[in-house]
Design a protein around this motif. Structure first.
Motif, PDB file in Angstrom:
ATOM      1  N   VAL A 152      -0.747   9.570  19.304  1.00 11.45           N
ATOM      2  CA  VAL A 152      -1.561   8.863  20.315  1.00 11.45           C
ATOM      3  C   VAL A 152      -2.059   9.784  21.424  1.00 11.45           C
ATOM      4  N   THR A 153      -3.091   9.292  22.097  1.00 11.29           N
ATOM      5  CA  THR A 153      -3.541   9.898  23.342  1.00 11.29           C
ATOM      6  C   THR A 153      -3.975   8.763  24.283  1.00 11.29           C
ATOM      7  N   ILE A 154      -4.497   9.158  25.455  1.00 13.55           N
ATOM      8  CA  ILE A 154      -4.978   8.159  26.431  1.00 13.55           C
ATOM      9  C   ILE A 154      -6.493   8.289  26.538  1.00 13.55           C
ATOM     10  N   VAL A 155      -7.186   7.121  26.618  1.00 16.27           N
ATOM     11  CA  VAL A 155      -8.631   7.149  26.894  1.00 16.27           C
ATOM     12  C   VAL A 155      -8.925   6.390  28.187  1.00 16.27           C
ATOM     13  N   ASP A 156     -10.036   6.761  28.816  1.00 14.74           N
ATOM     14  CA  ASP A 156     -10.425   6.050  30.042  1.00 14.74           C
ATOM     15  C   ASP A 156     -11.221   4.800  29.671  1.00 14.74           C
ATOM     16  N   LYS A 157     -11.749   4.109  30.700  1.00 10.29           N
ATOM     17  CA  LYS A 157     -12.423   2.816  30.418  1.00 10.29           C
ATOM     18  C   LYS A 157     -13.707   2.979  29.597  1.00 10.29           C
ATOM     19  N   TYR A 158     -14.227   4.208  29.526  1.00 11.66           N
ATOM     20  CA  TYR A 158     -15.422   4.438  28.692  1.00 11.66           C
ATOM     21  C   TYR A 158     -15.048   4.919  27.285  1.00 11.66           C
ATOM     22  N   GLY A 159     -13.755   5.050  27.039  1.00 15.85           N
ATOM     23  CA  GLY A 159     -13.308   5.517  25.713  1.00 15.85           C
ATOM     24  C   GLY A 159     -13.182   7.025  25.621  1.00 15.85           C
ATOM     25  N   ASN A 160     -13.400   7.714  26.748  1.00 13.62           N
ATOM     26  CA  ASN A 160     -13.275   9.180  26.726  1.00 13.62           C
ATOM     27  C   ASN A 160     -11.804   9.589  26.769  1.00 13.62           C
ATOM     28  N   GLU A 161     -11.439  10.534  25.902  1.00 17.30           N
ATOM     29  CA  GLU A 161     -10.051  11.006  25.876  1.00 17.30           C
ATOM     30  C   GLU A 161      -9.744  11.827  27.118  1.00 17.30           C
ATOM     31  N   LEU A 162      -8.581  11.597  27.707  1.00 18.89           N
ATOM     32  CA  LEU A 162      -8.157  12.445  28.827  1.00 18.89           C
ATOM     33  C   LEU A 162      -7.826  13.836  28.284  1.00 18.89           C
ATOM     34  N   GLU A 163      -7.956  14.825  29.153  1.00 20.77           N
ATOM     35  CA  GLU A 163      -7.635  16.193  28.717  1.00 20.77           C
ATOM     36  C   GLU A 163      -6.148  16.285  28.367  1.00 20.77           C
ATOM     37  N   MET A 164      -5.877  16.842  27.205  1.00 22.65           N
ATOM     38  CA  MET A 164      -4.491  17.063  26.761  1.00 22.65           C
ATOM     39  C   MET A 164      -4.351  18.547  26.391  1.00 22.65           C
ATOM     40  N   PRO A 165      -3.146  19.014  26.061  1.00 24.00           N
ATOM     41  CA  PRO A 165      -2.953  20.456  25.846  1.00 24.00           C
ATOM     42  C   PRO A 165      -3.763  21.061  24.703  1.00 24.00           C
ATOM     43  N   SER A 166      -4.113  20.237  23.668  1.00 23.25           N
ATOM     44  CA  SER A 166      -4.890  20.775  22.534  1.00 23.25           C
ATOM     45  C   SER A 166      -5.585  19.605  21.860  1.00 23.25           C
ATOM     46  N   LYS A 167      -6.374  19.936  20.832  1.00 23.58           N
ATOM     47  CA  LYS A 167      -6.938  18.867  19.989  1.00 23.58           C
ATOM     48  C   LYS A 167      -5.818  18.286  19.134  1.00 23.58           C
ATOM     49  N   PHE A 168      -6.040  17.086  18.592  1.00 23.14           N
ATOM     50  CA  PHE A 168      -5.069  16.473  17.667  1.00 23.14           C
ATOM     51  C   PHE A 168      -4.898  17.368  16.439  1.00 23.14           C
ATOM     52  N   ASP A 169      -3.671  17.497  15.983  1.00 24.46           N
ATOM     53  CA  ASP A 169      -3.331  18.282  14.778  1.00 24.46           C
ATOM     54  C   ASP A 169      -3.782  19.733  14.860  1.00 24.46           C
ATOM     55  N   GLU A 170      -3.806  20.274  16.063  1.00 29.22           N
ATOM     56  CA  GLU A 170      -4.041  21.719  16.194  1.00 29.22           C
ATOM     57  C   GLU A 170      -2.662  22.366  16.057  1.00 29.22           C
TER      58      GLU A 170
END
Ligand SMILES: C[C@@H](N)C(=O)N[C@H](C)C(=O)O
Ligand SMILES: [Zn+2]
Length: 230
Positions: A152-170
């Protein structure tokens, strides 16, 4: 499933006021009313197969984006025929609680992966036989195959993903919680995600920031289901 025990069970349950169950020929149990732990779905009928439910039947406001139903994943091939995210029922309810907290802050949870058939785990292991990033299907297997793990990750009200340490499955040090070069913003967002997940009954692993497991995973077995037939 033992049909007789389900029948007996369903008869017992239907005698109580807060939950009813019925059987059909495909071994599907329909449960009605979750008012002990899930007010929002108290009027809904929830389909359940081998203990798994569609997360959107539990909380429609969760964003589902199954990366393994697309080519945008570390294997480069489509691994899932279906875009439905199945989860163990109790795990799904925990994730709903996470999402309810996030919504109060203007955010929502986004799911990259939930239940994963053991047959797919074998394909993943062939492509990346590295136990830091893929669970060995020939040993204990993946908690995803119990329906008790979520990516999982977090998205804002527009559906944009919040910045996380890397892309998924990197699959690199960038995905690690111990990545020494994490940006301040990624660190803060990951802390928010981690704190809410832990508070609601999940635990994390160090090698993949997106992967969380239900603390009750040991109560459950791996199940084989074809989500496209759910
Ligand atoms: C493949 C990756 N997204 C993942 O879920 N890894 C864990 C360790 C697993 O395979 O269970
Ligand atoms: Zn995972």
């Amino acid at each position: 499933y033992n049909l007789n025990s389900i029948k007996n069970n369903s008869n017992n349950i239907s005698k109580t006021n807060n939950q009813e169950a019925s059987l059909n020929k495909n071994n599907i149990v329909k449960t009605i009313n979750y008012n002990t732990f899930n007010k929002a779905s108290s009027k809904n009928s929830i389909k359940k197969v081998k203990g798994l439910v569609n997360i959107l039947d539990i909380d429609r406001s969760i964003v589902v984006d199954l990366k393994y139903a697309t080519k945008d994943n570390f294997t480069g091939i489509v691994l899932y025929k279906s875009k439905i995210c199945l989860l163990r029922e109790s795990t799904a309810i925990k994730l709903k609680n996470v999402n309810t907290e996030l919504k109060k802050m203007g955010y929502r949870i986004k799911i990259y992966d939930g239940y994963r058939p053991p047959s797919v785990q074998k394909i993943m292991w062939e492509k990346a036989p590295d136990k830091r990033y893929v669970a060995n299907p020939y040993k204990k297997g993946s908690v995803h195959s119990k329906g008790c793990a979520v990516d999982v990750t977090i998205v804002d009200k527009y559906g944009n993903e919040l910045e996380m340490p890397s892309k998924f499955d990197e699959f690199s040090i960038k995905a690690s919680r111990k990545n020494p070069n994490m940006s301040t913003n990624a660190k803060k967002n990951l802390e928010l995600l981690t704190n809410i997940m832990l508070k609601n009954g999940f635990k994390y692993i160090n090698s993949e920031w997106w992967h969380f497991e239900d603390v009750d995973k040991d109560k459950y077995e791996i199940v084989e289901i074809d989500p496209s037939k759910f």
